[in-house]
Design an enzyme around this catalytic site. Structure first.
Site, PDB file in Angstrom:
ATOM      1  N   ILE A 232      21.508   2.507 135.243  1.00 41.63           N
ATOM      2  CA  ILE A 232      21.085   1.150 134.464  1.00 41.63           C
ATOM      3  C   ILE A 232      22.572   0.626 133.875  1.00 41.63           C
ATOM      4  O   ILE A 232      22.518  -0.499 133.827  1.00 41.63           O
ATOM      5  CB  ILE A 232      20.476   1.697 133.236  1.00 41.63           C
ATOM      6  CG1 ILE A 232      18.761   2.314 133.686  1.00 41.63           C
ATOM      7  CG2 ILE A 232      19.971   0.762 132.273  1.00 41.63           C
ATOM      8  CD1 ILE A 232      18.338   1.440 134.521  1.00 41.63           C
TER       9      ILE A 232
ATOM     10  N   CYS B 242      11.266   2.038 131.255  1.00 36.70           N
ATOM     11  CA  CYS B 242      10.979   0.985 132.049  1.00 36.70           C
ATOM     12  C   CYS B 242       9.219   0.808 132.177  1.00 36.70           C
ATOM     13  O   CYS B 242       8.766  -0.296 132.237  1.00 36.70           O
ATOM     14  CB  CYS B 242      11.513   1.414 133.370  1.00 36.70           C
ATOM     15  SG  CYS B 242      11.024   2.617 134.031  1.00 36.70           S
TER      16      CYS B 242
END
Length: 481
Positions: A139, A289
């Protein structure tokens, strides 16, 4: 002339038009901090073919292809205006102009539609806001790419530093290489050089200091000229207020976590509850997410139909916290080989819904299966609604939500009958409704929601950071409420 000749001639004409759009889009972005969109998709730094493909994709969601001959006049009209920092959707301008019966010229209609970004209404660009990445994993590197991409005129977010633990010889070279090339998301769009002597990575002109530290307490960011910065913790090591507060060091003003927050840490899903962030809040989370994938469509369905209860089953790509081959792991099943097995595991997404949607009274349960793909997941959202409906009504509603609602940056919509997971690598939306898989019977609706659990989530993180930093620019035309 044959039909094929006509088709090829038409293509060459459209290529030429798209080519003429590129310098206009680039100049607006560099000089005025204006991002040109087409149905929520950025056209900044896109190639001729990418611009044409984005126009063609509009057919899947709007029902007909959008031509560059229709959008170019609106782009030209924008260049003549005194615009301030903003996001302007020329696809929406073209669509709303078609339905307007006042007989206005393109120039007059455009000026009216974006009036909130011109003259006395326009936002004046500031110095920009410093950003620090704590951790540089999957990420972290994607967030870095996005920050570099969005540096624009330099008045927005500025990635100033990355904090990592030292990794031995050529550590910075290896980290720069991982930023430059990604097996899933491809090559970095631009140039990257490394200054080992000064511990700096230079990416598209952005000088990024690499700071080595084993703990937040070891860093004084002001020593690097960093001030009033937003720190993005993508390690997940600390998730509660006490742990994340360690980052509030000299030079750091706010901390954003890229994992579900615990305790009283606000879990923010952009597009749904980002407006609830208090100006003085220093610590917040971007949730997971999967939470970002299910909460926007869940809110959309609750707003229109009411949701009595629901269950989400996520089929999730494997991640780095699993083992490549069977080995010890603190979790019972995640120790088994990720690329060789489907692995039943837990998900906190269902329980996190309550934090992002406190007004939702429905009970939402959830479970998850990790599967042997490296990226892109699908959430199957099974809902009992407060009223009966039919499949076509829900399809029409969700298509409209993806095009014109305040959730249009979070929810995408696809009608392709042969779509599979790899088609959604690089999607910037939090979730994509698969129209062909939707099932509706009476008061029961089952939504199939694709999401790039790496890149789509990273885009949501950036949106939250933009919001809390004060550089989240308004979008025009304004979405329907």
């Amino acid at each position: 002339m044959t039909v094929n000749d006509d088709s090829f001639t038409n293509w060459k004409i459209r290529e030429e038009i798209a080519e003429s759009m590129i310098p206009l889009i680039g100049k607006l972005h560099r000089e005025r901090d204006v991002t040109v969109l087409l149905h929520s998709r950025s056209l900044v730094n896109k190639s001729v073919v990418s611009i044409l493909k984005t126009h063609r994709f509009a057919r899947q969601i709007a029902g007909e292809e959008l031509s560059v001959t229709e959008t170019l006049p609106f782009l030209q009209a924008l260049t003549a205006l005194d615009l301030g920092p903003s996001q302007i959707d020329i696809g929406m301008l073209a669509a709303t102009y078609k339905s307007d019966d006042r007989g206005l010229s393109v120039e007059a209609f455009t000026a009216e539609a974006v009036a909130g970004a011109t003259g006395a209404n326009k936002i004046e660009g500031g110095e920009g806001r410093d950003v620090v990445l704590y951790g540089f994993g999957r990420i972290g590197r994607l967030v870095a790419r996005l920050l570099i991409e969005k540096s624009g005129s330099g008045n927005g977010l500025r990635l100033r530093a990355i904090v990592v633990r030292g990794g031995g010889d050529q550590d910075i070279v290896k980290r720069a290489s991982l930023l430059r090339r990604d097996s899933i998301h491809g090559q970095f769009q631009g140039t990257i050089t490394v200054d080992e002597a000064n511990s700096t990575i230079n990416a598209n002109g952005n000088a990024i200091k690499v700071i080595y530290a084993n703990d937040p307490s070891e860093v004084d960011y002001t020593a690097y000229g960093i001030k009033n910065a937003i720190l993005i913790d993508n390690t997940g090591k600390w998730r509660d207020r006490e742990g994340l507060s360690k980052h509030l060091r000299p030079g750091i003003d706010k901390v954003v976590l890229t994992a579900p927050g615990k305790g009283d840490v606000p879990n923010i899903v952009h597009g749904v509850n980002h407006d609830t962030v208090k100006p003085d809040e220093q610590i917040l989370s971007c949730a997971s997410c999967t939470t970002n994938a299910i909460v926007p469509p869940l809110k959309a369905m609750d707003d229109e139909y009411g949701v009595m209860r629901g269950h989400v089953e996520t089929v999730h790509s494997f991640t780095n916290d699993q083992n490549l081959l069977d080995n010890y792991h603190k979790s019972e099943r995640r120790g088994r080989s990720a690329p060789l097995n489907m692995v039943i595991t837990e998900t906190g997404a269902a329980s996190a819904v309550a934090k992002a949607l406190p007004d939702l009274k429905a009970r939402i349960t959830g479970s998850s299966i990790r599967v042997p793909v490296p990226d892109v997941s699908i959430a199957i959202l099974n809902l009992q609604l407060a009223r009966e409906t039919d499949r076509q009504e829900v399809l029409d509603y969700l298509r409209d939500v993806s095009l014109t609602s305040p959730l249009r940056r979070q929810i995408d919509f696809i009608t392709a009958p042969d779509a599979v997971s790899s088609d959604f690598i690089g999607s910037r939306h939090a979730s994509i409704v698969d129209a062909g898989a939707l099932k509706v019977e009476g008061d029961n609706a089952i939504l199939y929601l694709w999401y790039d659990n790496e890149f789509g989530y990273s885009c949501q993180v950036i949106r939250v950071v933009q919001h809390v930093s004060g550089v989240e620019y308004p979008t025009f035309p304004a979405p329907a409420v």
